[in-house]
Design a protein around this motif. Sequence first.
Motif, PDB file in Angstrom:
ATOM      1  N   ALA B 131       0.822  -1.209   0.000  1.00 21.80           N
ATOM      2  CA  ALA B 131       0.000   0.000   0.000  1.00 21.80           C
ATOM      3  C   ALA B 131       0.852   1.253   0.000  1.00 21.80           C
ATOM      4  CB  ALA B 131      -0.912   0.000   1.226  1.00 21.80           C
ATOM      5  N   VAL B 132       2.088   1.098   0.416  1.00 17.69           N
ATOM      6  CA  VAL B 132       2.928   2.281   0.491  1.00 17.69           C
ATOM      7  C   VAL B 132       4.376   1.897   0.182  1.00 17.69           C
ATOM      8  CG1 VAL B 132       3.159   2.045   2.997  1.00 17.69           C
ATOM      9  CG2 VAL B 132       3.526   4.264   1.962  1.00 17.69           C
ATOM     10  N   LEU B 133       5.058   2.810  -0.465  1.00 16.51           N
ATOM     11  CA  LEU B 133       6.443   2.552  -0.894  1.00 16.51           C
ATOM     12  C   LEU B 133       7.339   3.657  -0.344  1.00 16.51           C
ATOM     13  CD1 LEU B 133       7.678   1.627  -4.407  1.00 16.51           C
ATOM     14  CD2 LEU B 133       8.359   3.827  -3.519  1.00 16.51           C
ATOM     15  N   PHE B 134       8.476   3.250   0.158  1.00 11.45           N
ATOM     16  CA  PHE B 134       9.447   4.212   0.683  1.00 11.45           C
ATOM     17  C   PHE B 134      10.763   4.055  -0.074  1.00 11.45           C
ATOM     18  CE2 PHE B 134       6.596   3.225   4.142  1.00 11.45           C
ATOM     19  CZ  PHE B 134       6.331   4.454   4.706  1.00 11.45           C
ATOM     20  N   VAL B 135      11.348   5.173  -0.397  1.00 11.82           N
ATOM     21  CA  VAL B 135      12.690   5.148  -0.990  1.00 11.82           C
ATOM     22  C   VAL B 135      13.602   5.910  -0.045  1.00 11.82           C
ATOM     23  CG1 VAL B 135      14.088   5.788  -2.955  1.00 11.82           C
ATOM     24  CG2 VAL B 135      11.722   5.097  -3.300  1.00 11.82           C
ATOM     25  N   CYS B 136      14.589   5.217   0.478  1.00 14.11           N
ATOM     26  CA  CYS B 136      15.488   5.831   1.450  1.00 14.11           C
ATOM     27  C   CYS B 136      16.847   6.088   0.813  1.00 14.11           C
ATOM     28  CB  CYS B 136      15.672   4.937   2.664  1.00 14.11           C
ATOM     29  SG  CYS B 136      14.125   4.626   3.508  1.00 14.11           S
ATOM     30  N   LYS B 173      21.928   3.571  -5.171  1.00 13.81           N
ATOM     31  CA  LYS B 173      22.354   3.637  -3.765  1.00 13.81           C
ATOM     32  C   LYS B 173      21.182   3.729  -2.785  1.00 13.81           C
ATOM     33  CE  LYS B 173      26.834   5.680  -4.695  1.00 13.81           C
ATOM     34  NZ  LYS B 173      27.581   6.925  -4.766  1.00 13.81           N
ATOM     35  N   THR B 174      20.008   3.876  -3.317  1.00 10.49           N
ATOM     36  CA  THR B 174      18.865   3.958  -2.393  1.00 10.49           C
ATOM     37  C   THR B 174      18.394   2.553  -2.002  1.00 10.49           C
ATOM     38  OG1 THR B 174      17.299   3.977  -4.210  1.00 10.49           O
ATOM     39  CG2 THR B 174      18.024   6.129  -3.362  1.00 10.49           C
ATOM     40  N   GLU B 175      17.608   2.536  -0.947  1.00  9.44           N
ATOM     41  CA  GLU B 175      16.957   1.282  -0.551  1.00  9.44           C
ATOM     42  C   GLU B 175      15.447   1.512  -0.589  1.00  9.44           C
ATOM     43  OE1 GLU B 175      18.562  -0.715   2.927  1.00  9.44           O
ATOM     44  OE2 GLU B 175      20.327   0.569   2.770  1.00  9.44           O
ATOM     45  N   VAL B 176      14.747   0.452  -0.938  1.00 16.90           N
ATOM     46  CA  VAL B 176      13.303   0.588  -1.118  1.00 16.90           C
ATOM     47  C   VAL B 176      12.586  -0.343  -0.141  1.00 16.90           C
ATOM     48  CG1 VAL B 176      11.401   0.323  -2.760  1.00 16.90           C
ATOM     49  CG2 VAL B 176      13.603   1.198  -3.542  1.00 16.90           C
ATOM     50  N   TYR B 177      11.529   0.175   0.446  1.00 15.96           N
ATOM     51  CA  TYR B 177      10.705  -0.629   1.358  1.00 15.96           C
ATOM     52  C   TYR B 177       9.262  -0.623   0.873  1.00 15.96           C
ATOM     53  CZ  TYR B 177      14.613  -0.153   4.592  1.00 15.96           C
ATOM     54  OH  TYR B 177      15.839  -0.200   5.186  1.00 15.96           O
ATOM     55  N   LEU B 178       8.626  -1.754   0.991  1.00 18.81           N
ATOM     56  CA  LEU B 178       7.211  -1.860   0.633  1.00 18.81           C
ATOM     57  C   LEU B 178       6.442  -2.342   1.848  1.00 18.81           C
ATOM     58  CD1 LEU B 178       7.545  -3.581  -2.838  1.00 18.81           C
ATOM     59  CD2 LEU B 178       6.521  -1.349  -2.449  1.00 18.81           C
ATOM     60  N   LYS B 179       5.371  -1.657   2.144  1.00 13.73           N
ATOM     61  CA  LYS B 179       4.536  -2.064   3.295  1.00 13.73           C
ATOM     62  C   LYS B 179       3.113  -2.203   2.820  1.00 13.73           C
ATOM     63  CE  LYS B 179       2.955  -2.662   7.429  1.00 13.73           C
ATOM     64  NZ  LYS B 179       3.169  -3.894   8.173  1.00 13.73           N
TER      65      LYS B 179
END
Lengths: 526, 179, 543
Positions: B131-136, B173-179
């Motif tokens: 439902a939500v994606l983060f790019v760090c 170089k980024t990291e991605v998270y999916l929740k």
Amino acid sequence: MNLVRIIIATTQGPVTVQRITEEDPVVNSVVCLSGKAVALAISPAYDAFVRNPTGVIQRHYGHPAFRVDVSEKIDEGYSWQLGLFAAHALYHSGQLAQQDQACARTVIATGELDRDLNLLAVSGNEEKTAALRSAIEALVEKSVAVTLVVPKQNAAHWISHFSDLTDRASPSIEILPIETAGQLLDHLGLSLPGQPQHRKPAAPQPTARGKSSWLAAALVFLIGAVAVAGGSSYHPQLKALSDQALGSLQALLAPSPSENAAGEKPAPVAGPTPGLADPAEKPPRAIPAPVEKPAPPPQPVTRPTPVESGPLIAERDVLVASRRPATIAAPLRIELSERRAPLGFSCEEAHQMAIEAQVRPPTMRGAIALFGKANDKLCTVEVLAKAASNSDHVFGRYQRWTQGRPRDTEPDKVIDLGPRQGPVSWSVDIPNQLSRPAVFQILILSSNKAFEVTDQMHRRLASIRPGSDQLIRLQNRLRADGIKLTTRQFRILPERRSRTTRPPQADATGAGQFQPERLTSPPSAR
Amino acid sequence: MAEQAGTTKQHFTQAAFDALLTTDRLMAGTAADTGLVSPTEMYAYAVDASHQPSPGLLDALNTQAPVQASFRRLLNNTARYHLPQVAAASSGDIEQRESEGCKIAFRPSRANAAQIYVIIECIGDTSFNPAVLFVCAVDGTTNRMELPVAQNGRIQLLLERESDMAKGLLDIKTEVYLK
Amino acid sequence: MGSPENRFLEEGKSAELCACLQIIQETTADDSLKYSDKTCRELARLIVCRNYAPAVLELCHLVVGAIYGGSHDQRYEALFFASGPARAGGFRAWFAAFTDQHKAIDIGRQEIFISYADKPFAVTYGRMPLLSALMEFLMTAIGYAPLDETLSPLLGGLPSHKQVSDAANDLSRQVYSYLGEHLPPVQEQRKSQSFLQFASDRAAAELAAATINDDTVLDYWMAHADGDSDDRGVDVKTYRSVFRMAAHLVRVLRYAEDQYRMNGALPIGTDFESGEIDPGDLETALAEIELPDQPLSALHNVVSAGVKITNKREMERLQEALHGEDVGRALPKSILRNAVFGDAQAGLVQALRRAGPLPMAQLIAALPDDDYQTRRKQYSQMIDHLQQMMLASFHVLARAGKPLAASLAIALHPDLDISDLAQDPNEPDWGDSNVVSFHAENAMARFFERLEADDNGELGKLSGTARTAFKSISRQGFSQAEMERADIVEQFGKAAIALIAVHKELSRFLNNHIASIDWDQLITVDTTLFRSQFTTLYGGQNG
């Protein structure tokens, strides 16, 4: 080449198809707003409308992924389907007027298509016609030829609404009520690639020009309605199903060949058209085998040990229970809880005026349970003994000594409960004035088998005194019979005999470290 | 004895009086300009796609290193999928990022070269719909995007290439998270 | 110039500690405040008294409960941050929602019970709001990363009791270190010495609650307000803060005296000579000292939960009038001065902050906006309002068959003859039974029997008046539809207890403590005095 512009009639107003682009087959088809990276909410439905096996565009025009840019938002519904189908047909033949390309002809369409390209009636005709009027007038003003293409079922409203424009005998506006997309293609001089022509045989060119055409159109509408009612339709609900499920369902829903013959309907297609090249199928999506986040390893099964009821200390009335270490693991819990008069009330008021007492477990300070604060009156102590399983058998005895020492005297109150399956409980109202300490003992027998408390057992239980050696002997004896004996004691002291306990000392860091495991039972009351 | 009791009472009075005044002061403080954020809000931002973050949270996530570190760890703990940095490619854009059970593919738009399709597929758990994606990013900043509903197990985004989100996703170089 | 510790508290990192607590107070969940005032205050006490270690241990056990007592695909954070407003019932419901707990976790009616291999532990639902607030504090203060790192040994499989204790000790050390930087040691928090010394000097003999009176407060303020600030970092410029300080001291002294009277000693202090105070004892004492604030706090919570017993202004009136029985008795004039001139001073300060040069002499000459008699009238009106609310609550609770209706009936009509509902004189003193609420059940049954049968009697009339009162109120929570809801009835139950206590205290304050004072004369004298002091403090020249 004669370019044709497609406008979709929506309840919010006319929406121009600005551009169609073939996209990478791996992407889903999208409908975007004016070239921006804004996929409209209908994009998933559009993708289903395009892609095999649910859609019709790929089936007829080969490519599985498109991007359509439109001039305004389309938020919901399916009546955009006829317009976009016509746009694809024109695009395929190179006749779609894209972006600002000049053109002399505009088709305004509304209608939902089933998989056989039959046109279904649409709703919101009032709003659509009202929202279109000024746009049509502007087009007519510019001498652009306008064709309004609508489902036959809805034709009456459209013809009626725009009669003033069509009555002007202007050659530039006509209303085309149709039953199938094929009729629109015929009108545009296009053919349907990918499968044999399947036109309605008796379909006239039912353009509505002036009132003289209205009756004829209405007649055709009625015939059309009957025809559609007998055929299969492309139910929007199916669009939400997975490809595979949809394929199966459509196969089930597809009318039999005999029905087709009788209804003179084209043969429904439940999957990709056989023999039709489908070069742009989605490439296989190679994704590593699924691996879940590591699950926690199986936990060791720990049998619950009895809850340790703690020494209870009050200032007005002091209730002290010794927290005995669990001797053996046993599926039995004894819970103590307190009832206090709400602030501003006495226990008498709580009892007599039926005020709801505040029920809470004793405040735990590590292993020590504190009952009681002068301003917060302890009225009742409740005891609940509960086996781990409701099917376990429990016998409970409550004994109270208020007149003498347990070692020397018989209890002045005994309440036996059980044996029964399920919990046993007692409630002890604390008197206002105490002249001497009271001692309480709870004895619980529990077993996963039914048992009786024989006279002999009663005598033995009666002989047990808090802190006596008889307890251990009886425990061992009962254990051999598969019965567990658990006991708890607590004491209530008069106010003047109260004492305080020292809480755990601060650790070396000075942080007031709390280490209840170091605690032992507090000294008995003075 | 009486003297000792008096001393105790005096000590107690002083300590309790001080403690009450200090408690009052602590309770009457202000959270403004400290860069601290509410853990409850940070958690909601990490797990609830519909949560509307406060300006304070966004500001802290952009500027406060400790908050960024906490948030990154929270994502690590709560996100269903984590797609780590991409191994260094020779040149050009990356075509996809993946981790066990999840893949994010990138396809340029033929209609508009300045736009890019982002296709997210999670087959590790078919019941899970991100439902939500983060790019760090390596600088600690985080970009977040609420995702549309999956279509047949895949989520497709259309992004401007120059948007922060697209640049972040395409940055190895980024990291991605999916929740 | 302040002392080093004062500067530390004023300018230093203590601002961050204040902010931590402020964030917790302002945190919302499901569109309401997540933590009640009571919970926030409890947390602040834990911190100020440095009695956090026991709670940290409980928190670590609760973390274990959350991991192994919840859903398999959730971590412990979900319990603390995704379970809605932090209330005991909410936590109970959260645990009850899961059915596949680890076998070592038992979900009881009042607690979760964890059977570790080495030793069991139970955490009550009632304690969980505070523990949740503590978790919030730890995350804000020491940071999520170190916190989670410390808790990580608890995650890989059911830990032992000892492992939990070790983690708790580790966390407590981190809190200790944090507070070492952000909160001066107890011995250095001597902010109150100036007032304490002043009060002691004024007392003829030993300082006692009875030796603090209205003059103490006023004289101290007159003498000290024009200094920069008290040496110990306490704001003494405003009358309000001096009054509040005095009210605290009255309560502290009263508590100490009660303890001596009851026990012959204070249960405080491990080292009499050095004055070391045990953190646990100090916190317990503070909790009791602050008990009188609970009814108003409870009313506030009821309002927040959707039953508008009081509006903002009504709540403000109650808060300014009610400070507990001891303070009401000791400082009646100060309470009214705080209400009238405290407000006036607050208005002045606000005006100064907002604008540049102001015609201060004019502003001060126009103060106060209210006088004592007006305030008294407003408090009397609050009595009427409370009675209306009690009647309305009676209506709701009687309709729902709740025992508290009987309490409200007695409170509203002390002469109501329901003596036959009292305890059966033949019943033994010790009401031990295997039936819960032995007396209450019997009495209630008799009360509702009477209520139904007594149409024209006292109880019947009360029912009618209560119905009318309820229908005349058009506020949130007072509609027919709302009174059918169980959650609203529950709130009325909570309101009833608080209303009775608040009504009792306010009546006593009006009838016993302030009735005999000549307020007209006092306002004349005080107006001159306060204006003069305001002029000294804020300047009398037009700007």
